[in-house]
Design an enzyme around this catalytic site. Structure first.
Site, PDB file in Angstrom:
ATOM      1  N   SER A 120       1.330 -20.232 -13.481  1.00 36.08           N
ATOM      2  CA  SER A 120       2.440 -18.938 -13.029  1.00 36.08           C
ATOM      3  C   SER A 120       1.918 -18.284 -11.807  1.00 36.08           C
ATOM      4  O   SER A 120       0.677 -18.249 -11.531  1.00 36.08           O
ATOM      5  CB  SER A 120       2.532 -18.105 -14.259  1.00 36.08           C
ATOM      6  OG  SER A 120       3.478 -17.150 -14.005  1.00 36.08           O
ATOM      7  N   ASP A 121       2.916 -17.658 -11.263  1.00 36.56           N
ATOM      8  CA  ASP A 121       2.650 -17.127  -9.901  1.00 36.56           C
ATOM      9  C   ASP A 121       3.533 -15.987  -9.667  1.00 36.56           C
ATOM     10  O   ASP A 121       4.751 -16.364 -10.033  1.00 36.56           O
ATOM     11  CB  ASP A 121       2.318 -18.033  -8.875  1.00 36.56           C
ATOM     12  CG  ASP A 121       1.493 -17.175  -7.671  1.00 36.56           C
ATOM     13  OD1 ASP A 121       0.225 -16.994  -7.832  1.00 36.56           O
ATOM     14  OD2 ASP A 121       2.021 -16.922  -6.645  1.00 36.56           O
ATOM     15  N   GLN A 122       3.132 -15.034  -8.760  1.00 38.81           N
ATOM     16  CA  GLN A 122       4.379 -14.165  -8.631  1.00 38.81           C
ATOM     17  C   GLN A 122       3.828 -13.608  -7.204  1.00 38.81           C
ATOM     18  O   GLN A 122       2.662 -13.217  -6.952  1.00 38.81           O
ATOM     19  CB  GLN A 122       3.971 -12.909  -9.468  1.00 38.81           C
ATOM     20  CG  GLN A 122       4.849 -11.627  -9.359  1.00 38.81           C
ATOM     21  CD  GLN A 122       4.821 -10.560 -10.418  1.00 38.81           C
ATOM     22  OE1 GLN A 122       3.752  -9.648 -10.228  1.00 38.81           O
ATOM     23  NE2 GLN A 122       5.496 -10.419 -11.239  1.00 38.81           N
ATOM     24  N   LYS A 174      -1.014 -24.964  -9.793  1.00 35.64           N
ATOM     25  CA  LYS A 174      -2.191 -24.306 -10.780  1.00 35.64           C
ATOM     26  C   LYS A 174      -1.813 -25.086 -12.161  1.00 35.64           C
ATOM     27  O   LYS A 174      -3.060 -25.535 -12.591  1.00 35.64           O
ATOM     28  CB  LYS A 174      -1.800 -22.979 -11.105  1.00 35.64           C
ATOM     29  CG  LYS A 174      -2.161 -21.939 -10.178  1.00 35.64           C
ATOM     30  CD  LYS A 174      -1.507 -20.456 -10.337  1.00 35.64           C
ATOM     31  CE  LYS A 174      -1.956 -19.504  -9.122  1.00 35.64           C
ATOM     32  NZ  LYS A 174      -1.599 -18.168  -9.400  1.00 35.64           N
TER      33      LYS A 174
END
Length: 188
Positions: free
Chosen positions: A66-68, A50
């Site tokens: 960011s990622d989760q 990203k």
């Protein structure tokens, strides 16, 4: 210039806490997990992808990706997208501990800094009626794990164990603030 590579209102609200001017841009990234990819690997790859996607379009800007992902026994639980999936996710997590992997990447050009957080959420035993009431009340269809810990979702838990409480919402601000300081931002 600082750009958040996300259209998530949750990440935008979190980043506003740091009181730095920033813009948001949609990263055009396929978020499909790769075959055999573990949750921690997925979030690291996507946070980097990203940030890189938006950084290519804005080479002079610092870009935050960011990622989760929720990790239930090594299985990735993503955003439910609808009521049936949210009900199923919460039913599967009731009475269990679930790991939430959150990664953040700060990138400008080819320079990249990254960090991660691991949060353990211990769900209390949940009845079908409790789950249905919760999902009807908050409709957490765009949240990994089908809850909003910053809202009514907090009532679903016995405990949250984390180094950074903002990571569970989707952007680990303690880690991000440290990365920003490394690049010269004055935080606070």
């Amino acid at each position: 210039m600082l750009i958040l590579a996300s259209t998530s209102p949750y990440r935008r609200e979190l980043l506003q806490r740091l009181r730095l001017p920033f813009e948001c841009a949609r990263p055009e990234v396929d978020e499909t997990p790769l075959a055999g990819e573990r949750p921690a690997e997925l979030v690291h790859r996507l946070a980097r992808a990203k940030a890189a996607a938006v950084a290519r379009l804005h080479p002079q800007a610092w870009v935050i990706g960011s990622d989760q992902a929720a990790d239930l026994d090594g299985r990735i639980l993503g955003k439910p997208g609808g009521q049936a999936a949210a009900l199923a996710q919460l039913a599967a997590m009731g009475g269990r501990s679930v790991l939430f992997h959150t990664a953040v990447c700060l990138r400008r050009g080819e320079r990249e800094l990254a960090a991660a957080d691991l949060t353990r959420v211990r769900f209390r035993e949940l009845s079908a009626a409790e789950i249905e009431r919760y999902v009807a009340a908050e409709q957490p269809f765009d949240c990994a794990g089908s809850f909003k810990c910053e809202g009514l979702g907090i009532a679903l838990f016995d405990a949250i164990e984390s180094q950074d409480p903002t990571a569970l919402v989707g952007l680990p601000l303690i880690a991000l603030a440290a990365l920003l300081r490394q690049t010269g931002y004055a935080v606070p």
